[in-house]
Design an enzyme around this catalytic site. Structure first.
Site, PDB file in Angstrom:
ATOM      1  N   LYS A  15      -0.143   3.711  -2.759  1.00 29.32           N
ATOM      2  CA  LYS A  15      -0.968   3.098  -3.812  1.00 29.32           C
ATOM      3  C   LYS A  15      -1.815   4.147  -4.529  1.00 29.32           C
ATOM      4  O   LYS A  15      -1.880   4.182  -5.752  1.00 29.32           O
ATOM      5  CB  LYS A  15      -1.884   2.006  -3.218  1.00 29.32           C
ATOM      6  CG  LYS A  15      -1.141   0.883  -2.509  1.00 29.32           C
ATOM      7  CD  LYS A  15      -2.084  -0.180  -1.958  1.00 29.32           C
ATOM      8  CE  LYS A  15      -3.057   0.322  -0.891  1.00 29.32           C
ATOM      9  NZ  LYS A  15      -2.406   0.778   0.363  1.00 29.32           N
ATOM     10  N   ARG A 157      -8.965  11.874   7.257  1.00 27.89           N
ATOM     11  CA  ARG A 157      -9.842  10.704   7.428  1.00 27.89           C
ATOM     12  C   ARG A 157      -9.823  10.253   8.885  1.00 27.89           C
ATOM     13  O   ARG A 157      -8.760  10.229   9.500  1.00 27.89           O
ATOM     14  CB  ARG A 157      -9.333   9.556   6.548  1.00 27.89           C
ATOM     15  CG  ARG A 157      -9.694   9.695   5.089  1.00 27.89           C
ATOM     16  CD  ARG A 157      -8.888   8.777   4.178  1.00 27.89           C
ATOM     17  NE  ARG A 157      -8.791   7.396   4.626  1.00 27.89           N
ATOM     18  CZ  ARG A 157      -8.109   6.439   3.965  1.00 27.89           C
ATOM     19  NH1 ARG A 157      -7.477   6.742   2.831  1.00 27.89           N
ATOM     20  NH2 ARG A 157      -8.049   5.226   4.422  1.00 27.89           N
TER      21      ARG A 157
HETATM   22  P1  ADP Z   1      -5.365   2.880   2.346  1.00 28.92           P
HETATM   23  O1  ADP Z   1      -5.355   3.667   1.054  1.00 28.92           O
HETATM   24  O2  ADP Z   1      -4.821   3.698   3.453  1.00 28.92           O
HETATM   25  O3  ADP Z   1      -4.678   1.572   2.210  1.00 28.92           O
HETATM   26  P2  ADP Z   1      -8.140   2.440   1.683  1.00 28.92           P
HETATM   27  O4  ADP Z   1      -8.648   3.785   1.338  1.00 28.92           O
HETATM   28  O5  ADP Z   1      -7.728   1.566   0.547  1.00 28.92           O
HETATM   29  O6  ADP Z   1      -6.900   2.611   2.679  1.00 28.92           O
HETATM   30  O7  ADP Z   1      -9.189   1.650   2.549  1.00 28.92           O
HETATM   31  C1  ADP Z   1      -9.851   2.243   3.653  1.00 28.92           C
HETATM   32  C2  ADP Z   1     -10.713   1.200   4.348  1.00 28.92           C
HETATM   33  O8  ADP Z   1     -11.729   0.719   3.442  1.00 28.92           O
HETATM   34  C3  ADP Z   1      -9.976  -0.056   4.802  1.00 28.92           C
HETATM   35  O9  ADP Z   1      -9.373   0.111   6.065  1.00 28.92           O
HETATM   36  C4  ADP Z   1     -11.121  -1.088   4.826  1.00 28.92           C
HETATM   37  O10 ADP Z   1     -11.922  -0.928   5.979  1.00 28.92           O
HETATM   38  C5  ADP Z   1     -11.957  -0.673   3.622  1.00 28.92           C
HETATM   39  N1  ADP Z   1     -11.549  -1.387   2.390  1.00 28.92           N
HETATM   40  C6  ADP Z   1     -10.982  -0.840   1.285  1.00 28.92           C
HETATM   41  N2  ADP Z   1     -10.738  -1.776   0.350  1.00 28.92           N
HETATM   42  C7  ADP Z   1     -11.153  -2.964   0.882  1.00 28.92           C
HETATM   43  C8  ADP Z   1     -11.148  -4.309   0.423  1.00 28.92           C
HETATM   44  N3  ADP Z   1     -10.654  -4.642  -0.794  1.00 28.92           N
HETATM   45  N4  ADP Z   1     -11.647  -5.263   1.234  1.00 28.92           N
HETATM   46  C9  ADP Z   1     -12.150  -4.951   2.448  1.00 28.92           C
HETATM   47  N5  ADP Z   1     -12.165  -3.721   2.949  1.00 28.92           N
HETATM   48  C10 ADP Z   1     -11.676  -2.711   2.183  1.00 28.92           C
HETATM   49  P1  ADP Z   2      -2.120   4.521   0.136  1.00 28.61           P
HETATM   50  O1  ADP Z   2      -3.120   4.730  -0.959  1.00 28.61           O
HETATM   51  O2  ADP Z   2      -1.238   3.311  -0.107  1.00 28.61           O
HETATM   52  O3  ADP Z   2      -2.733   4.500   1.502  1.00 28.61           O
HETATM   53  P2  ADP Z   2      -1.270   7.272  -0.430  1.00 28.61           P
HETATM   54  O4  ADP Z   2      -0.898   7.317  -1.864  1.00 28.61           O
HETATM   55  O5  ADP Z   2      -2.553   7.888  -0.018  1.00 28.61           O
HETATM   56  O6  ADP Z   2      -1.105   5.752   0.122  1.00 28.61           O
HETATM   57  O7  ADP Z   2      -0.060   7.955   0.384  1.00 28.61           O
HETATM   58  C1  ADP Z   2      -0.117   8.071   1.813  1.00 28.61           C
HETATM   59  C2  ADP Z   2       0.438   9.422   2.236  1.00 28.61           C
HETATM   60  O8  ADP Z   2       1.841   9.485   1.943  1.00 28.61           O
HETATM   61  C3  ADP Z   2      -0.184  10.624   1.509  1.00 28.61           C
HETATM   62  O9  ADP Z   2      -0.213  11.697   2.421  1.00 28.61           O
HETATM   63  C4  ADP Z   2       0.795  10.897   0.367  1.00 28.61           C
HETATM   64  O10 ADP Z   2       0.787  12.266  -0.030  1.00 28.61           O
HETATM   65  C5  ADP Z   2       2.132  10.515   1.000  1.00 28.61           C
HETATM   66  N1  ADP Z   2       3.107   9.939   0.049  1.00 28.61           N
HETATM   67  C6  ADP Z   2       2.883   9.173  -1.044  1.00 28.61           C
HETATM   68  N2  ADP Z   2       4.023   8.818  -1.640  1.00 28.61           N
HETATM   69  C7  ADP Z   2       5.036   9.353  -0.894  1.00 28.61           C
HETATM   70  C8  ADP Z   2       6.472   9.360  -0.984  1.00 28.61           C
HETATM   71  N3  ADP Z   2       7.114   8.707  -1.954  1.00 28.61           N
HETATM   72  N4  ADP Z   2       7.155  10.033  -0.044  1.00 28.61           N
HETATM   73  C9  ADP Z   2       6.522  10.697   0.944  1.00 28.61           C
HETATM   74  N5  ADP Z   2       5.167  10.738   1.102  1.00 28.61           N
HETATM   75  C10 ADP Z   2       4.440  10.075   0.187  1.00 28.61           C
END
Ligand code: ADP
Ligand code: ADP
Ligand code: ZN
Length: 210
Positions: A15, A157
């Site tokens: 994302k 993280r």
């Molecule tokens: P990822 O990119 O790996 O999906 P995020 O960076 O979006 O994770 O979120 C990290 C943490 O922040 C989540 O595990 C949650 O604890 C909190 N968080 C983020 N967005 C939301 C939301 N919309 N509602 C509730 N908690 C959230």
């Molecule tokens: P999210 O916001 O959904 O948690 P991220 O965009 O941070 O996901 O991506 C999670 C991890 O996977 C990061 O280390 C990123 O560099 C890697 N990543 C993202 N897209 C791809 C892909 N298409 N193939 C392999 N690794 C990816």
């Protein structure tokens, strides 16, 4: 071009990566609740202090805190600015609150299976300053441990360690997965295979938003 896009998908599905490209290449404003909460935590604001206990164990921050935060940010935006929501909504209650405020034109669901997610998340490295993300194998920084964009030292993280990731995946299944059906019922869902080359995925994302 679609105006209000929601990015759906489990933790690690890409994302942030795709949202960042939408921002850079198509001029979307990217609103990432994860980035906002981590900043609040770092700054030690009241929101950050409250959010910390939930984030550290892989649970969701309570709806009312998140909804207040997002409504503030949406109000600050100009009328008609194209926005990509990254990490919000994560519950049906949040989706209802967003739908009361803006017309969601598209929910883009990034589909990646669990085995790949663990690897992506545990080998993700993040920039504390500009929020850029890297992957040690798939998207490494040019210089080890330094952000390409701003030069800051990268970090892992706390919630990207495997034990917390398992909780986040369970939280996703329970609370966020139902949003796929939620947007499907409204005719706004588009699912894209989220594996393979980052640039090729972005081509499919562009097809969906343009
Ligand atoms: P990822 O990119 O790996 O999906 P995020 O960076 O979006 O994770 O979120 C990290 C943490 O922040 C989540 O595990 C949650 O604890 C909190 N968080 C983020 N967005 C939301 C939301 N919309 N509602 C509730 N908690 C959230
Ligand atoms: P999210 O916001 O959904 O948690 P991220 O965009 O941070 O996901 O991506 C999670 C991890 O996977 C990061 O280390 C990123 O560099 C890697 N990543 C993202 N897209 C791809 C892909 N298409 N193939 C392999 N690794 C990816
Ligand atoms: Zn940086």
């Amino acid at each position: 071009m679609k105006t209000n896009i929601v990015l759906l998908g489990p933790p690690g599905s890409g994302k942030g990566t795709q949202g960042e490209m939408l921002s850079r290449e198509l001029g979307y404003v990217r609103l990432s609740t994860g980035d906002m909460l981590r900043e609040a935590k770092r700054d030690g604001t009241p929101l950050g202090l409250q959010a910390k206990e939930y984030m550290d164990c892989g649970a969701l921050v309570p709806n009312e805190l998140i909804i207040d935060l997002m409504m503030e940010r949406i109000e600050e935006l100009g009328e008609g600015a194209p926005v990509v929501f990254d990490g919000f909504p994560r519950t049906v209650e949040q989706a209802d609150a967003l739908g009361d405020e803006v017309d969601v034109d598209l929910a883009l669901n990034l589909d990646v299976d669990d085995a790949e997610l663990v690897n992506r998340v545990t080998r993700r490295r993040s920039c504390p300053k500009c929020n850029a993300v890297y992957h040690l194998d798939f998207n490494p920084p040019a210089k080890p441990d330094a952000c390409d964009k701003c030069g800051s030292a990268l970090y892992q993280r706390d919630d990207d360690k495997e034990a917390t990731f398992v909780n986040r995946l369970a939280t996703y299944r329970e609370n966020t997965l139902p949003l796929i059906e939620y947007y499907e019922r409204r005719g706004n869902l588009r699912t894209i295979k989220g594996t393979g080359d980052i640039g090729e995925i972005f081509e499919k994302v562009k097809d969906a938003v343009l």
